[in-house]
Design a protein around this motif. Structure first.
Motif, PDB file in Angstrom:
ATOM      1  N   VAL A 320       0.593  -1.422   0.044  1.00  0.00           N
ATOM      2  CA  VAL A 320       0.148  -0.018  -0.020  1.00  0.00           C
ATOM      3  C   VAL A 320       0.512   1.832  -0.265  1.00  0.00           C
ATOM      4  O   VAL A 320       0.499   2.221  -0.954  1.00  0.00           O
ATOM      5  CB  VAL A 320      -0.464   0.636   1.146  1.00  0.00           C
ATOM      6  N   LYS A 321       1.881   1.528   0.974  1.00  0.00           N
ATOM      7  CA  LYS A 321       3.062   2.200   1.194  1.00  0.00           C
ATOM      8  C   LYS A 321       3.931   2.764  -0.863  1.00  0.00           C
ATOM      9  O   LYS A 321       3.419   3.870  -1.343  1.00  0.00           O
ATOM     10  CB  LYS A 321       3.947   2.096   2.222  1.00  0.00           C
ATOM     11  N   TRP A 322       4.081   1.827  -1.141  1.00  0.00           N
ATOM     12  CA  TRP A 322       4.872   1.877  -2.356  1.00  0.00           C
ATOM     13  C   TRP A 322       3.910   1.986  -3.750  1.00  0.00           C
ATOM     14  O   TRP A 322       3.899   3.349  -4.104  1.00  0.00           O
ATOM     15  CB  TRP A 322       5.099   0.597  -3.115  1.00  0.00           C
ATOM     16  N   LEU A 323       2.610   1.444  -3.528  1.00  0.00           N
ATOM     17  CA  LEU A 323       1.433   2.144  -4.900  1.00  0.00           C
ATOM     18  C   LEU A 323       0.783   3.153  -4.559  1.00  0.00           C
ATOM     19  O   LEU A 323       0.654   4.134  -5.310  1.00  0.00           O
ATOM     20  CB  LEU A 323       0.432   1.379  -5.311  1.00  0.00           C
ATOM     21  N   TRP A 324       0.275   3.328  -3.337  1.00  0.00           N
ATOM     22  CA  TRP A 324      -0.593   4.474  -3.094  1.00  0.00           C
ATOM     23  C   TRP A 324      -0.672   5.900  -2.089  1.00  0.00           C
ATOM     24  O   TRP A 324      -0.593   6.687  -1.883  1.00  0.00           O
ATOM     25  CB  TRP A 324      -2.041   4.044  -2.338  1.00  0.00           C
ATOM     26  N   ILE A 325       1.381   5.659  -2.179  1.00  0.00           N
ATOM     27  CA  ILE A 325       1.462   6.586  -1.373  1.00  0.00           C
ATOM     28  C   ILE A 325       3.242   7.497  -2.178  1.00  0.00           C
ATOM     29  O   ILE A 325       3.472   8.288  -2.286  1.00  0.00           O
ATOM     30  CB  ILE A 325       2.019   6.394   0.302  1.00  0.00           C
ATOM     31  N   ASP A 326       4.176   5.686  -2.652  1.00  0.00           N
ATOM     32  CA  ASP A 326       4.954   6.579  -3.600  1.00  0.00           C
ATOM     33  C   ASP A 326       5.017   6.669  -4.529  1.00  0.00           C
ATOM     34  O   ASP A 326       5.723   7.682  -4.824  1.00  0.00           O
ATOM     35  CB  ASP A 326       6.605   5.257  -3.207  1.00  0.00           C
ATOM     36  N   GLN A 327       3.967   5.782  -5.179  1.00  0.00           N
ATOM     37  CA  GLN A 327       4.498   5.855  -7.153  1.00  0.00           C
ATOM     38  C   GLN A 327       3.465   7.437  -7.571  1.00  0.00           C
ATOM     39  O   GLN A 327       1.821   6.700  -7.724  1.00  0.00           O
ATOM     40  CB  GLN A 327       3.807   4.767  -6.953  1.00  0.00           C
ATOM     41  N   LYS A 328       3.514   8.314  -7.392  1.00  0.00           N
ATOM     42  CA  LYS A 328       2.927   9.535  -8.027  1.00  0.00           C
ATOM     43  C   LYS A 328       2.561   9.520  -9.541  1.00  0.00           C
ATOM     44  O   LYS A 328       1.002   9.887  -9.882  1.00  0.00           O
ATOM     45  CB  LYS A 328       3.263  10.714  -7.066  1.00  0.00           C
ATOM     46  N   ASN A 329       2.894   8.508  -9.822  1.00  0.00           N
ATOM     47  CA  ASN A 329       3.046   8.351 -11.191  1.00  0.00           C
ATOM     48  C   ASN A 329       0.884   7.586 -11.047  1.00  0.00           C
ATOM     49  O   ASN A 329       0.757   8.198 -12.587  1.00  0.00           O
ATOM     50  CB  ASN A 329       3.426   8.421 -12.526  1.00  0.00           C
ATOM     51  N   TYR A 330       1.245   6.006 -10.538  1.00  0.00           N
ATOM     52  CA  TYR A 330       0.240   5.786 -11.033  1.00  0.00           C
ATOM     53  C   TYR A 330      -0.826   6.045 -10.368  1.00  0.00           C
ATOM     54  O   TYR A 330      -1.882   6.229 -10.889  1.00  0.00           O
ATOM     55  CB  TYR A 330       0.519   4.191 -10.031  1.00  0.00           C
ATOM     56  N   GLN A 331      -0.811   7.277  -8.971  1.00  0.00           N
ATOM     57  CA  GLN A 331      -1.827   7.908  -8.527  1.00  0.00           C
ATOM     58  C   GLN A 331      -2.461   8.539  -9.695  1.00  0.00           C
ATOM     59  O   GLN A 331      -3.963   8.967  -9.172  1.00  0.00           O
ATOM     60  CB  GLN A 331      -1.308   8.903  -6.735  1.00  0.00           C
ATOM     61  N   GLU A 332      -1.451   9.198  -9.874  1.00  0.00           N
ATOM     62  CA  GLU A 332      -2.039  10.417 -11.307  1.00  0.00           C
ATOM     63  C   GLU A 332      -3.018   9.697 -12.855  1.00  0.00           C
ATOM     64  O   GLU A 332      -3.462  10.298 -12.701  1.00  0.00           O
ATOM     65  CB  GLU A 332      -1.210  11.375 -11.761  1.00  0.00           C
ATOM     66  N   ASP A 333      -2.500   8.982 -12.402  1.00  0.00           N
ATOM     67  CA  ASP A 333      -2.909   8.277 -13.705  1.00  0.00           C
ATOM     68  C   ASP A 333      -4.045   7.868 -13.830  1.00  0.00           C
ATOM     69  O   ASP A 333      -4.957   7.189 -14.327  1.00  0.00           O
ATOM     70  CB  ASP A 333      -1.826   6.476 -14.094  1.00  0.00           C
ATOM     71  N   TRP A 334      -4.404   6.882 -12.283  1.00  0.00           N
ATOM     72  CA  TRP A 334      -6.022   6.194 -11.713  1.00  0.00           C
ATOM     73  C   TRP A 334      -6.736   7.765 -11.825  1.00  0.00           C
ATOM     74  O   TRP A 334      -8.144   7.196 -11.794  1.00  0.00           O
ATOM     75  CB  TRP A 334      -5.948   5.888 -10.789  1.00  0.00           C
ATOM     76  N   ALA A 335      -6.393   8.440 -11.093  1.00  0.00           N
ATOM     77  CA  ALA A 335      -7.665   9.638 -10.939  1.00  0.00           C
ATOM     78  C   ALA A 335      -7.591  10.371 -12.258  1.00  0.00           C
ATOM     79  O   ALA A 335      -9.192  10.954 -12.168  1.00  0.00           O
ATOM     80  CB  ALA A 335      -6.808  11.072  -9.877  1.00  0.00           C
ATOM     81  N   LEU A 336      -6.716  10.749 -13.159  1.00  0.00           N
ATOM     82  CA  LEU A 336      -7.115  11.370 -14.270  1.00  0.00           C
ATOM     83  C   LEU A 336      -7.486  10.691 -15.781  1.00  0.00           C
ATOM     84  O   LEU A 336      -7.567  11.574 -16.314  1.00  0.00           O
ATOM     85  CB  LEU A 336      -6.043  12.048 -14.711  1.00  0.00           C
ATOM     86  N   SER A 337      -7.158   9.221 -16.048  1.00  0.00           N
ATOM     87  CA  SER A 337      -6.825   9.138 -16.997  1.00  0.00           C
ATOM     88  C   SER A 337      -8.232   8.175 -17.910  1.00  0.00           C
ATOM     89  O   SER A 337      -7.862   7.784 -18.786  1.00  0.00           O
ATOM     90  CB  SER A 337      -5.004   8.086 -16.996  1.00  0.00           C
ATOM     91  N   TYR A 338      -9.149   7.597 -15.880  1.00  0.00           N
ATOM     92  CA  TYR A 338     -10.343   6.761 -16.763  1.00  0.00           C
ATOM     93  C   TYR A 338     -11.251   7.648 -16.067  1.00  0.00           C
ATOM     94  O   TYR A 338     -12.451   6.628 -16.637  1.00  0.00           O
ATOM     95  CB  TYR A 338     -10.043   5.725 -15.939  1.00  0.00           C
ATOM     96  N   GLY A 339     -11.812   8.505 -16.043  1.00  0.00           N
ATOM     97  CA  GLY A 339     -12.769   9.232 -15.410  1.00  0.00           C
ATOM     98  C   GLY A 339     -12.064  10.952 -14.506  1.00  0.00           C
ATOM     99  O   GLY A 339     -10.453  10.838 -14.884  1.00  0.00           O
TER     100      GLY A 339
END
Length: 420
Positions: A320-339
């Motif tokens: 969870v730390k790796w994905l939802w804290i450290d990987q800001k590129n994935y966090q941005e992709d998740w929030a803005l690329s599909y809706g």
């Protein structure tokens, strides 16, 4: 982006979490949908997600998981309307997921089901929207990492309002009047969802009230809320409200297909609406109910939790730390690329180009000016009690005072169990 097609009710899922002990056991659903390799460690984790309606979301989550070298992460992508029941039933079995997405619910904390994540969040706490921290905090500890914020408001067809000589409503009375003017033979004036549940909290806030106060006492039983119930009853019986739409409020199809001129929906649907309707879209908050009230925007969203009763708690926290804290590129992709969702990390929200202009920027402005977040103490039993109030008063013309009195008994009983 294609229109959302998932057949689940975002509102009912958003408010789940009660009665975990009452749920029977259920085998884990789905197949082995994560990465097929060993992750370089030979360790295994399982994560649960509901089936988002936006195209590409399932592939994105699995792509993120595959990039993690610390474990082999399997994704259960749960379709249909029973994500809530499958999740909580499976949490009671040996097939329970190690991490899962849901929403802040105090029952999860009181039952010891979720692990506090203060140590993960502490280094970046100041980079989260403070309201997202507050809504996940119990007794000074933070449970869950917010992944996306989902403001909800009314979308409208600019051309239809202009043709009818209607301005975007700022009061509930104006919404009722607008719906009447906008209703034609084939088009209803407004759509608030098939069961009206999505507008319960916004109506309470727009009446100048709240669900609970700062001392965890009843705050919804007010004259303004009673007035709001009466006004919604007027709209419900006017013939100007779209009822029993093919898809519920979370799907933009009612507006996109010309079934209504105004639809309550979420910012997630904005790309689909823009694809279908171009620039012929505007938004406004839930209107003010009384003079003492204020326009409101409900902020939904999803968070990632670690199963405190799982087999690999420390490993799950690392993921969870790796994905939802450290990987800001994935966090941005998740929030803005599909809706369109607002990243809960203020640094990401501030740098997101897609949210800086046009309709998305207006959504962010309304979110910042009028937004309300969940109260972690507002439980499913309390929510159901308020849904019963709406069913009684809006659909069946019951007496608001009597209906709220009945709800008070349920809510007070729950409050006593939770807070003494």
């Amino acid at each position: 982006m294609s229109a959302m097609s998932s057949k689940w009710d975002r509102r009912s899922v958003l408010r789940a979490g009660a009665g975990l002990a009452a749920l029977g056991s259920l085998a884990a659903c789905g197949g082995n949908n994560g990465r097929s390799g060993g992750g370089g460690s030979g360790k295994n984790l399982v994560q649960y997600f509901h089936a988002y309606g936006e195209t590409g979301t399932e592939q994105a989550i699995k792509r993120y998981a595959k990039a993690y070298d610390g474990a082999n992460v399997t994704t259960q992508w749960i379709t249909g309307s029973d994500f809530e029941s499958k999740l909580f039933a499976t949490l009671l079995t040996e097939n329970a997921p190690d991490v899962f997405e849901f929403h802040p619910q105090i029952q999860l904390v009181r039952s010891g089901q979720v692990e506090p994540l203060d140590d993960l969040i502490a280094p970046v706490k100041d980079d989260f929207n403070p309201a997202d921290i507050t809504s996940h905090t119990v007794d000074g500890k933070i449970y869950g990492v917010r992944m996306i914020d989902d403001p909800q408001f009314f979308f409208y067809r600019k051309s239809l309002l202009e043709k009818a000589g209607v301005e975007p409503p700022t009061t509930l009375d104006e919404l009722i009047e607008a719906a009447a003017k906008l209703t034609t033979g084939k088009v209803k004036g407004a759509f608030l969802g098939n069961d009206l549940h999505a507008v319960i909290s916004p109506m309470i806030w727009s009446a100048g009230a709240d669900t609970l106060d700062e001392k965890n006492g009843i705050a919804y039983h007010t004259e303004g809320v009673k007035e709001g119930l009466k006004k919604l009853r007027t709209l419900f019986t006017s013939g100007d409200l779209l009822l029993d739409a093919p898809a519920d409020y979370w799907d933009p199809s009612a507006l996109n297909q010309g079934l209504t001129a105004i639809q309550f929906c979420g910012m997630w649907a904005m790309p689909a609406m823009q694809q279908a309707l171009g620039d012929d879209i505007g938004i406004f908050p839930f209107p003010r109910v009384t003079d003492a009230g204020k326009q409101s925007v409900y902020n939904g969203g999803w968070s990632m939790f670690v199963n405190a009763k799982g087999r690999h708690v420390d490993l799950a926290k690392e993921y969870v730390k790796w994905l939802w804290i450290d990987q800001k590129n994935y966090q941005e992709d998740w929030a803005l690329s599909y809706g369109f969702h607002i990243p809960p990390r203020t640094s990401l929200a501030g740098s997101a180009d897609k949210l800086k202009t046009g309709l998305p920027a207006e959504g962010v402005r309304l979110f910042n000016e009028f937004g309300h977040f969940d109260n972690i103490g507002w439980t499913q039993s309390m929510i159901t009690a308020m849904e019963d109030v709406f069913a009684d008063c809006v659909r069946k013309d019951g007496d608001p005072e009597a209906a709220l009195d009945k709800a008070d008994k349920t809510v007070n009983r729950e409050l006593k169990k939770l807070f003494g």
